[in-house]
Design a protein around this motif. Sequence first.
Motif, PDB file in Angstrom:
ATOM      1  N   LEU A   1       0.831  -1.209   0.000  1.00 36.09           N
ATOM      2  CA  LEU A   1       0.000   0.000   0.000  1.00 36.09           C
ATOM      3  C   LEU A   1       0.866   1.261   0.000  1.00 36.09           C
ATOM      4  CD1 LEU A   1      -2.776  -1.070   2.545  1.00 36.09           C
ATOM      5  CD2 LEU A   1      -3.050  -0.727   0.080  1.00 36.09           C
ATOM      6  N   LYS A   2       2.045   1.174   0.613  1.00 37.05           N
ATOM      7  CA  LYS A   2       2.942   2.330   0.697  1.00 37.05           C
ATOM      8  C   LYS A   2       4.015   2.320  -0.397  1.00 37.05           C
ATOM      9  CE  LYS A   2       1.027   3.915   4.445  1.00 37.05           C
ATOM     10  NZ  LYS A   2       0.261   5.188   4.431  1.00 37.05           N
ATOM     11  N   HIS A   3       3.954   1.326  -1.281  1.00 30.49           N
ATOM     12  CA  HIS A   3       4.995   1.179  -2.306  1.00 30.49           C
ATOM     13  C   HIS A   3       5.007   2.376  -3.248  1.00 30.49           C
ATOM     14  CE1 HIS A   3       6.490  -0.668  -6.249  1.00 30.49           C
ATOM     15  NE2 HIS A   3       7.533  -0.581  -5.456  1.00 30.49           N
ATOM     16  N   ARG A   4       6.152   3.040  -3.347  1.00 29.96           N
ATOM     17  CA  ARG A   4       6.237   4.255  -4.158  1.00 29.96           C
ATOM     18  C   ARG A   4       6.217   3.963  -5.653  1.00 29.96           C
ATOM     19  NH1 ARG A   4      10.599   8.343  -1.286  1.00 29.96           N
ATOM     20  NH2 ARG A   4       9.453   8.647   0.669  1.00 29.96           N
ATOM     21  N   GLY A   5       6.644   2.756  -6.030  1.00 28.04           N
ATOM     22  CA  GLY A   5       6.684   2.435  -7.450  1.00 28.04           C
ATOM     23  C   GLY A   5       5.310   2.355  -8.081  1.00 28.04           C
ATOM     24  N   GLU A   6       4.306   2.047  -7.276  1.00 28.90           N
ATOM     25  CA  GLU A   6       2.905   1.974  -7.680  1.00 28.90           C
ATOM     26  C   GLU A   6       2.609   0.807  -8.618  1.00 28.90           C
ATOM     27  OE1 GLU A   6       1.703   5.729  -9.222  1.00 28.90           O
ATOM     28  OE2 GLU A   6       1.848   6.739  -7.282  1.00 28.90           O
ATOM     29  N   LEU A   7       3.366   0.652  -9.706  1.00 25.98           N
ATOM     30  CA  LEU A   7       3.105  -0.419 -10.658  1.00 25.98           C
ATOM     31  C   LEU A   7       4.134  -1.540 -10.510  1.00 25.98           C
ATOM     32  CD1 LEU A   7       2.287   1.596 -13.911  1.00 25.98           C
ATOM     33  CD2 LEU A   7       0.670   0.548 -12.316  1.00 25.98           C
ATOM     34  N   VAL A   8       3.671  -2.777 -10.668  1.00 25.65           N
ATOM     35  CA  VAL A   8       4.557  -3.938 -10.684  1.00 25.65           C
ATOM     36  C   VAL A   8       4.141  -4.847 -11.837  1.00 25.65           C
ATOM     37  CG1 VAL A   8       5.040  -3.902  -8.212  1.00 25.65           C
ATOM     38  CG2 VAL A   8       3.107  -5.237  -9.069  1.00 25.65           C
ATOM     39  N   LYS A   9       5.087  -5.644 -12.313  1.00 22.32           N
ATOM     40  CA  LYS A   9       4.795  -6.615 -13.365  1.00 22.32           C
ATOM     41  C   LYS A   9       4.810  -8.006 -12.747  1.00 22.32           C
ATOM     42  CE  LYS A   9       6.477  -6.017 -17.502  1.00 22.32           C
ATOM     43  NZ  LYS A   9       7.423  -5.941 -18.654  1.00 22.32           N
ATOM     44  N   THR A  10       3.738  -8.745 -12.938  1.00 23.22           N
ATOM     45  CA  THR A  10       3.661 -10.102 -12.405  1.00 23.22           C
ATOM     46  C   THR A  10       3.754 -11.121 -13.539  1.00 23.22           C
ATOM     47  OG1 THR A  10       1.240 -10.233 -12.557  1.00 23.22           O
ATOM     48  CG2 THR A  10       2.176  -9.323 -10.521  1.00 23.22           C
ATOM     49  N   LEU A  11       4.284 -12.286 -13.209  1.00 24.93           N
ATOM     50  CA  LEU A  11       4.301 -13.418 -14.133  1.00 24.93           C
ATOM     51  C   LEU A  11       3.608 -14.573 -13.428  1.00 24.93           C
ATOM     52  CD1 LEU A  11       5.261 -14.634 -16.840  1.00 24.93           C
ATOM     53  CD2 LEU A  11       7.306 -15.431 -15.632  1.00 24.93           C
ATOM     54  N   GLU A  12       2.455 -14.957 -13.951  1.00 24.52           N
ATOM     55  CA  GLU A  12       1.647 -15.998 -13.324  1.00 24.52           C
ATOM     56  C   GLU A  12       1.547 -17.199 -14.253  1.00 24.52           C
ATOM     57  OE1 GLU A  12      -2.083 -14.007 -12.314  1.00 24.52           O
ATOM     58  OE2 GLU A  12      -0.900 -12.169 -12.103  1.00 24.52           O
ATOM     59  N   MET A  13       1.471 -18.380 -13.668  1.00 22.40           N
ATOM     60  CA  MET A  13       1.377 -19.605 -14.458  1.00 22.40           C
ATOM     61  C   MET A  13       0.265 -20.478 -13.899  1.00 22.40           C
ATOM     62  SD  MET A  13       4.311 -22.443 -15.378  1.00 22.40           S
ATOM     63  CE  MET A  13       4.353 -23.192 -13.744  1.00 22.40           C
ATOM     64  N   ASP A  14      -0.581 -20.969 -14.793  1.00 21.57           N
ATOM     65  CA  ASP A  14      -1.683 -21.845 -14.400  1.00 21.57           C
ATOM     66  C   ASP A  14      -1.260 -23.289 -14.635  1.00 21.57           C
ATOM     67  OD1 ASP A  14      -4.019 -23.150 -13.861  1.00 21.57           O
ATOM     68  OD2 ASP A  14      -5.294 -21.705 -14.903  1.00 21.57           O
ATOM     69  N   ASP A  15      -0.989 -23.993 -13.555  1.00 20.55           N
ATOM     70  CA  ASP A  15      -0.556 -25.391 -13.641  1.00 20.55           C
ATOM     71  C   ASP A  15      -1.427 -26.234 -12.710  1.00 20.55           C
ATOM     72  OD1 ASP A  15       0.890 -27.570 -14.409  1.00 20.55           O
ATOM     73  OD2 ASP A  15       2.556 -27.209 -13.031  1.00 20.55           O
ATOM     74  N   GLY A  16      -2.743 -26.111 -12.894  1.00 18.74           N
ATOM     75  CA  GLY A  16      -3.676 -26.736 -11.961  1.00 18.74           C
ATOM     76  C   GLY A  16      -4.049 -25.765 -10.868  1.00 18.74           C
ATOM     77  N   ARG A  17      -3.076 -25.078 -10.352  1.00 23.64           N
ATOM     78  CA  ARG A  17      -3.292 -23.942  -9.461  1.00 23.64           C
ATOM     79  C   ARG A  17      -2.521 -22.773 -10.056  1.00 23.64           C
ATOM     80  NH1 ARG A  17       0.702 -23.759  -4.256  1.00 23.64           N
ATOM     81  NH2 ARG A  17       2.651 -24.109  -5.380  1.00 23.64           N
ATOM     82  N   VAL A  18      -2.924 -21.573  -9.729  1.00 20.37           N
ATOM     83  CA  VAL A  18      -2.253 -20.392 -10.271  1.00 20.37           C
ATOM     84  C   VAL A  18      -1.044 -20.081  -9.393  1.00 20.37           C
ATOM     85  CG1 VAL A  18      -2.475 -17.988 -10.966  1.00 20.37           C
ATOM     86  CG2 VAL A  18      -4.444 -19.518 -11.133  1.00 20.37           C
ATOM     87  N   GLU A  19       0.109 -19.999 -10.025  1.00 19.33           N
ATOM     88  CA  GLU A  19       1.364 -19.790  -9.311  1.00 19.33           C
ATOM     89  C   GLU A  19       1.972 -18.463  -9.732  1.00 19.33           C
ATOM     90  OE1 GLU A  19       4.474 -23.105  -8.433  1.00 19.33           O
ATOM     91  OE2 GLU A  19       5.102 -22.146 -10.310  1.00 19.33           O
ATOM     92  N   LEU A  20       2.414 -17.702  -8.762  1.00 20.86           N
ATOM     93  CA  LEU A  20       3.106 -16.441  -9.037  1.00 20.86           C
ATOM     94  C   LEU A  20       4.594 -16.741  -9.176  1.00 20.86           C
ATOM     95  CD1 LEU A  20       2.889 -13.311  -9.237  1.00 20.86           C
ATOM     96  CD2 LEU A  20       3.393 -13.257  -6.780  1.00 20.86           C
ATOM     97  N   ARG A  21       5.117 -16.659 -10.406  1.00 27.44           N
ATOM     98  CA  ARG A  21       6.511 -17.018 -10.653  1.00 27.44           C
ATOM     99  C   ARG A  21       7.461 -15.844 -10.471  1.00 27.44           C
ATOM    100  NH1 ARG A  21       8.117 -19.201 -15.809  1.00 27.44           N
ATOM    101  NH2 ARG A  21       9.921 -19.835 -14.570  1.00 27.44           N
ATOM    102  N   ALA A  22       6.973 -14.610 -10.676  1.00 26.66           N
ATOM    103  CA  ALA A  22       7.872 -13.460 -10.573  1.00 26.66           C
ATOM    104  C   ALA A  22       7.092 -12.192 -10.290  1.00 26.66           C
ATOM    105  CB  ALA A  22       8.678 -13.294 -11.861  1.00 26.66           C
ATOM    106  N   VAL A  23       7.743 -11.284  -9.561  1.00 25.87           N
ATOM    107  CA  VAL A  23       7.229  -9.931  -9.326  1.00 25.87           C
ATOM    108  C   VAL A  23       8.388  -8.984  -9.592  1.00 25.87           C
ATOM    109  CG1 VAL A  23       6.152  -8.335  -7.716  1.00 25.87           C
ATOM    110  CG2 VAL A  23       5.698 -10.782  -7.511  1.00 25.87           C
TER     111      VAL A  23
END
Length: 396
Positions: free
Chosen positions: A129-151
């Motif tokens: 909530l306090k992150h100054r960057g505001e935007l982030v890029k996520t990499l998600e993978m659906d392998d039966g469950r959704v996995e967050l591979r990178a932020v």
Amino acid sequence: MDTITSASQTVSSGFNVDISRGERNGRVSSEWFSRPDDERYLSLGELFGAVKSRADRAHARTVESSSIRLEANRDNPERLELIVSGNQRPVAPTHWSYSQLCTLVGAPATYMRQLPAPLAAINLQHGLLKHRGELVKTLEMDDGRVELRAVTGPEYGRIWDHELVSAVMKIVGNGTGDTIWKVPGLLDWASMTHNPFVDISKDTTTLYASDRDVFLFLVDDTHPIEAGRLPNGEPDLFFRGFYAWNSEVGSKTLGIASFYLRAVCANRNIWGSENFQEISIRHSKFAAERFAHEAAPALTSFANSSPAAFVAGIRAARERIVARDDEDRQTFLRRRGFSKSETNKIIETVFSEEGRPPESIFDFVQGITALARDKTHQDTRLELEGKARKLLESAA
């Protein structure tokens, strides 16, 4: 696939090598030691299939950091889950992406993992909530469950692991001997011969991939190159090699290193390396363009190049006499920044290995690299190897 030729003769058996010369490179060995069986692949085709499959199931998007919600898993209160804007299904962070998330908000990942999940979620939520960057890029993978591979940051320039493997395959084929490029053979310590003809197995392969990176090492060891003679009159034989690495999730840069070497042992140490060159590319905004215009062409150029320039450089270094007596030897090394102790050790090493004191630039280069191999501190070793490389280049 690009056509590749070699100026060297094809061998049908092992050949003698002198690994007391040149540099020892432990980069591949460190990869070999750390990789479990499920990260080892027996061909580039198999490796490509694995990394391409996960890329096909992944998608990247840019979201506001404040829109990411964290909560403890309802079925497992010790496990964190994320709800990312635009996807109502909970996302499970990997070990790596959790570390990235902690780094993003300035929290120590090791400490955060020790906290109960609800408390960790509160701390991370506050940071987002306090992150100054505001935007982030996520990499998600659906392998039966959704996995967050990178932020990562929004300007992260992703080069997919399969793009690197594909670029290599266009040059070298499958890496199994279908072209001159292949997984390396093995050094036989008893006979001091390098045997190129070794079956590729989980134990010998040099093709690796994990959930956060890819690494591969290939050589042309069936076409050894003669670059002068050893003191006993036998040929001093080298062969070409390169390794490449990448992380599509941001754990490391993309890079390619090329060199000439004399042997590879069972634990995948590179012995007798010469003419080491490296290109690395950070995953910044224009990383993909740099890969296309710099790294891939450089690898193609090395794979298709003639060893003539390398052989000529070694020959010139052997023929260029720079010291004819003890005073010359001391002066030559001291003027190049070596201490009195280092100077004496270099001279003694050459005398011990060659049966005579150093005279040519090549003699001094071999003495310096031998001194470097005995250094336990990496910075000192790299500094000495750099001096040796610079000295060898001066003879060309």
